[in-house]
Design an enzyme around this catalytic site. Structure first.
Site, PDB file in Angstrom:
ATOM      1  N   SER A  98     -25.762 -34.229  27.246  1.00  0.00           N
ATOM      2  CA  SER A  98     -26.438 -35.489  27.471  1.00  0.00           C
ATOM      3  C   SER A  98     -26.405 -36.314  26.204  1.00  0.00           C
ATOM      4  O   SER A  98     -26.686 -35.811  25.123  1.00  0.00           O
ATOM      5  CB  SER A  98     -27.882 -35.258  27.882  1.00  0.00           C
ATOM      6  OG  SER A  98     -27.941 -35.120  29.257  1.00  0.00           O
ATOM      7  N   ASP A 119     -29.166 -44.816  31.457  1.00  0.00           N
ATOM      8  CA  ASP A 119     -29.796 -43.707  30.727  1.00  0.00           C
ATOM      9  C   ASP A 119     -29.432 -43.730  29.235  1.00  0.00           C
ATOM     10  O   ASP A 119     -28.666 -42.908  28.750  1.00  0.00           O
ATOM     11  CB  ASP A 119     -29.360 -42.379  31.373  1.00  0.00           C
ATOM     12  CG  ASP A 119     -30.277 -41.225  31.004  1.00  0.00           C
ATOM     13  OD1 ASP A 119     -31.029 -41.362  30.017  1.00  0.00           O
ATOM     14  OD2 ASP A 119     -30.245 -40.193  31.703  1.00  0.00           O
ATOM     15  N   HIS A 136     -33.305 -40.103  28.594  1.00  0.00           N
ATOM     16  CA  HIS A 136     -34.044 -38.861  28.850  1.00  0.00           C
ATOM     17  C   HIS A 136     -34.035 -37.942  27.630  1.00  0.00           C
ATOM     18  O   HIS A 136     -34.865 -37.046  27.536  1.00  0.00           O
ATOM     19  CB  HIS A 136     -33.560 -38.162  30.125  1.00  0.00           C
ATOM     20  CG  HIS A 136     -32.275 -37.400  30.025  1.00  0.00           C
ATOM     21  ND1 HIS A 136     -31.062 -37.909  30.412  1.00  0.00           N
ATOM     22  CD2 HIS A 136     -32.013 -36.147  29.589  1.00  0.00           C
ATOM     23  CE1 HIS A 136     -30.112 -37.004  30.240  1.00  0.00           C
ATOM     24  NE2 HIS A 136     -30.668 -35.928  29.732  1.00  0.00           N
TER      25      HIS A 136
HETATM   26  N1  ARG Z   1     -29.792 -34.306  35.142  1.00  0.00           N
HETATM   27  C1  ARG Z   1     -29.713 -34.845  33.822  1.00  0.00           C
HETATM   28  C2  ARG Z   1     -29.838 -33.717  32.794  1.00  0.00           C
HETATM   29  O1  ARG Z   1     -29.713 -32.585  33.112  1.00  0.00           O
HETATM   30  C3  ARG Z   1     -30.725 -35.929  33.620  1.00  0.00           C
HETATM   31  C4  ARG Z   1     -32.142 -35.477  33.567  1.00  0.00           C
HETATM   32  C5  ARG Z   1     -33.162 -36.551  33.351  1.00  0.00           C
HETATM   33  N2  ARG Z   1     -33.420 -37.358  34.519  1.00  0.00           N
HETATM   34  C6  ARG Z   1     -34.336 -37.054  35.481  1.00  0.00           C
HETATM   35  N3  ARG Z   1     -34.438 -37.845  36.519  1.00  0.00           N
HETATM   36  N4  ARG Z   1     -35.119 -36.008  35.410  1.00  0.00           N
HETATM   37  O2  ARG Z   1     -30.509 -33.676  31.821  1.00  0.00           O
HETATM   38  N1  GLU Z   2     -28.483 -34.233  31.763  1.00  0.00           N
HETATM   39  C1  GLU Z   2     -27.889 -33.112  31.092  1.00  0.00           C
HETATM   40  C2  GLU Z   2     -28.403 -32.942  29.665  1.00  0.00           C
HETATM   41  O1  GLU Z   2     -29.527 -33.236  29.387  1.00  0.00           O
HETATM   42  C3  GLU Z   2     -26.418 -33.233  31.169  1.00  0.00           C
HETATM   43  C4  GLU Z   2     -26.031 -33.019  32.547  1.00  0.00           C
HETATM   44  C5  GLU Z   2     -25.344 -31.718  32.727  1.00  0.00           C
HETATM   45  O2  GLU Z   2     -25.978 -30.672  32.771  1.00  0.00           O
HETATM   46  O3  GLU Z   2     -24.124 -31.821  32.830  1.00  0.00           O
HETATM   47  O4  GLU Z   2     -27.743 -32.422  28.812  1.00  0.00           O
END
Ligand code: ARG
Ligand code: GLU
Length: 720
Positions: free
Chosen positions: A655, A227, A92
């Site tokens: 991330s 990921d 991502h």
């Molecule tokens: N929650 C994770 C972050 O904050 C992954 C985001 C990407 N994945 C998604 N299904 N949108 O970035």
């Molecule tokens: N998916 C998040 C990022 O893009 C990390 C997840 C979180 O917020 O801990 O940095």
């Protein structure tokens, strides 16, 4: 040494005892620590199993772990894993690059992409990766000569000092430097970095792996997302950063992470190195109440509306799915995190916890006249400030959702305006034609991923919701007395902002006169300009005053904690600078009667795929390999681990961060937190809060067995 970084030994013993007696709780894990101060935590980390020294983790004079960790694209973290500049980050995090190289013919989102050799690696305009050269406490130097000055002269003097310090740090070395306030201005650190501009895409798994589980599983455990994506840093012949060029060669890092394919043991030490974006651990009870009851629910409802439109569109066509996948992911990500945060904060009764902490702080202040004078009323003042500025803050949040996250016609208006305000200048210096060309090119990129029907629906729903939410607040007149439907019908029929042909025609015939006409006649542009004026003249000044005053109070409040509670482990809120957090490989039990194990396996992927949720779609190859149990040498006890959780305190920006084992080897890539733990941006709860990582052995398996890219695995150093 900074007083906030002292841990006394009694506390450490207490922590140790605790972690032996209870499985899921200890206090050591909270905190995002400054790497250059990690020495203060070395004993605690060793007590948890770490075999490295502080010098192995962070060193200015010798190469250390730090040199393998890069700030990726300014918003994510990445790590070097070979002597040839091979770089891993999340799928991502590389998503917009992957998407921009994708088309219906070459659909890398759907099918993945693997460069067979260096010449096939794909260049990415605008993508950077930065190495931190050093982090230096410059508090004294920044404050030099400011004693006794008035507040405004003090700020000027500090600014002067900062400019000199930065100049000195950058002289003759090609580095850039920045000085950032920590602890709301109690401390200042200089961060010197080296930024690489040629970072190429080497490989990515298909969405069905890299985004497996999609929004259904986002922020959720159990998790099975692969990921990750693979890049390579390029440098010039002298191994220095250089602009994108065919003459560049793979960068030779000062350090790269060896990769651990050893069996994992629950409870083992884990450390995460990366660039967490922002946390707000010091919000007062009143602030938290406002966020939980009013601000977040309203933002969530704005995004409910746009997501309902985008999701339906993406289900209806492949083209829309490609056009909107990246935008949808961005909107949905915050939306879902907020829902989780509110849930978590309510479950632990965070407001009561805050009230208790506030009482403890005030009681302590009351024990000394001097403390009472300096710190005794700061919490009360913060709470009052929140009440006073609630409406201002709310108007700001809603305007951000409407103007910056909402209908894309506003984004197009903003871009165009940026160009138009410089029109005279361009005409004068003879660059107008070139600038027009640029605008047309930019617009082509925009419209490639734009569907006017979708935007129109979003415009209608969000305009209605915005008007409803803001009520008597600062609304443009037109929104008060024209229906959203009427506005939309006119804008999407006529505005140059919502149609490529109209936009290009306008640009090709651009004259001073046509700008006047646009400003008078194009309803899309007019509406944006009205709303933008309101934003700048009525909302921004208020929010600046509010934040400025709050920061001053926070500075006092944090200082009070350092002075009055010196035995507590304290850490500065995240601010996109490099940090370390350590914890353990462990599960959690956030819901009564349920426990989460610390890892998932390939079996779980197949089980999810057996449902009919499109987020769990697989390409046939995955089922074939799973059926054969073709796990190569990457399995543990006959199973292929996919993801694992740890008690590491992380946030957005972490991330792609490496999860590092006791010996400094790469165990996995951090990419998320569990639903129950997203509250950790406001309050870390050691029994609930878990980060989620993809196991590096699954990453290697996807490269080697799934994708036929074993040559990349061979480039790394595997530790068995
Ligand atoms: N929650 C994770 C972050 O904050 C992954 C985001 C990407 N994945 C998604 N299904 N949108 O970035
Ligand atoms: N998916 C998040 C990022 O893009 C990390 C997840 C979180 O917020 O801990 O940095």
């Amino acid at each position: 040494m900074n007083i906030s970084m002292k841990l006394n030994t009694r506390k450490i013993t207490a922590i140790l005892l605790l972690s032996i007696t209870s499985i899921f709780s200890s206090f050591a894990e909270e905190g995002m620590l400054i790497p250059s101060l990690i020495g203060a935590f070395e004993d605690d980390m060793k007590a948890m199993g770490m075999k490295l020294s502080a010098e192995d983790i962070y060193s200015v004079n010798n190469s250390s772990l730090k040199d393998a960790i890069l700030h990726f694209g300014g918003g994510c973290t990445a790590e070097l894993v070979s002597s040839q500049g091979l770089l891993l980050t999340n799928h991502h995090c590389g998503y917009s690059q992957i998407q921009s190289h994708s088309s219906l013919e070459n659909n890398y989102l759907k099918n993945g992409f693997w460069a067979k050799n260096r010449s096939e690696e794909l260049k990415n305009l605008g993508l950077t990766a930065s190495r931190i050269v050093r982090i230096q406490d410059v508090t004294l130097a920044v404050l030099e000569g400011t004693k006794g000055l008035s507040q405004s002269s003090k700020l000027l003097k500090m600014q002067e000092n900062i400019v000199i310090l930065i100049d000195d740090a950058m002289r003759g070395n090609g580095y850039s430097a920045d000085i950032k306030a920590f602890n709301y201005g109690n401390d200042f650190y200089m961060i010197v970095k080296e930024t690489f501009d040629d970072v190429r895409l080497v490989g990515t798994p298909p969405n069905s792996i890299g985004k497996f589980g999609g929004d259904t599983d986002n922020w959720v455990w159990p998790r099975h997302t692969g990921d990750f994506s693979v890049f390579r840093v390029y440098a010039n012949a002298n191994n220095q950063p250089a602009g994108i060029s065919d003459d560049n060669v793979p960068y030779k890092p000062l350090h790269f992470l060896p990769v651990s394919v050893k069996n994992r043991v629950p409870g083992e030490f884990t450390m995460i190195y990366g660039f967490p974006g922002s946390t707000e651990q010091h919000l007062t009870s009143e602030n938290l109440r406002y966020i939980i009851d009013q601000e977040r629910p309203a933002r969530i409802s704005m995004r409910d509306k746009s997501l309902s439109v985008i999701n339906a569109g993406m289900r209806s066509s492949d083209l829309i799915r490609i056009q909107y996948s990246s935008k949808q992911a961005r909107i949905a990500n915050g939306w879902k995190k907020w829902i989780g945060q509110i849930g978590g904060l309510k479950t632990v009764n965070a407001i009561q916890i805050k009230l208790d902490r506030e009482k403890k702080y005030n009681d302590m202040a009351a024990t000394k006249t001097e403390w009472q004078e300096t710190y005794g009323s700061v919490i009360k003042e913060m709470n009052e400030l929140v009440t006073q500025y609630k409406d201002v803050d709310f108007g700001y949040s809603m305007a951000i959702e409407y103007l910056y996250v909402g209908p894309e016609v506003f984004k197009q208006a903003r871009n165009l305006n940026l160009f138009l305000v410089n029109f005279n200048k361009f005409e004068k210096n003879g660059t107008l034609d070139a600038e027009i060309e640029k605008q047309i090119k930019g617009a082509k990129g925009f419209f490639k991923n734009y569907n006017a029907d979708i935007d129109k629906e979003i415009f209608i729903l969000l305009t209605e919701e915005y008007v409803k939410q803001v009520g008597d607040g600062p609304l443009p007149e037109r929104l008060k007395n024209t229906s959203a439907q009427d506005l939309a019908d006119k804008i999407f029929k006529k505005s140059i902002l919502t149609d490529e042909a109209r936009f290009v025609k306008f640009m090709n015939k651009l004259k001073a006169k046509s700008i006047k006409k646009l400003q008078k006649k194009d309803l899309g542009f007019i509406l944006w300009a009205d709303a933008n004026d309101k934003f700048r003249s009525e909302i921004l000044p208020g929010i600046r005053t509010y934040k400025g005053a709050m920061n001053q109070l926070l500075k006092t409040y944090v200082k009070g904690r350092m002075v009055m509670f010196p035995e507590e482990k304290m850490w500065p809120d995240a601010n996109s600078t490099m940090r370390i957090t350590y914890g353990k490989l462990e599960g959690s039990a956030p819901i009564d009667g349920m426990a989460y194990t610390e890892h998932t396996t390939l079996k779980g992927i197949i089980a999810k795929n057996n449902s009919d949720n499109p987020d769990y779609e697989l390409l046939p190859r995955m089922r074939e390999l799973a059926k054969k149990k073709d796990y190569g040498s990457y399995a543990q006890d006959g199973e292929l681990w996919v993801c694992f959780t740890g008690s590491n305190h992380t946030t957005g920006g972490n991330s792609g961060s490496p999860v590092i084992d006791a010996e400094g080897n790469l165990m996995g890539l951090n990419f998320d937190r569990t639903w129950e733990s997203t509250m950790s941006d406001y309050m870390f709860d050691a029994s609930r809060c878990r980060n989620i990582a993809v196991d590096i052995r699954y990453v290697l398996w996807v490269m080697d067995r799934y994708s036929g890219a074993k040559h990349l695995v061979d480039e790394m150093v595997l530790v068995k």
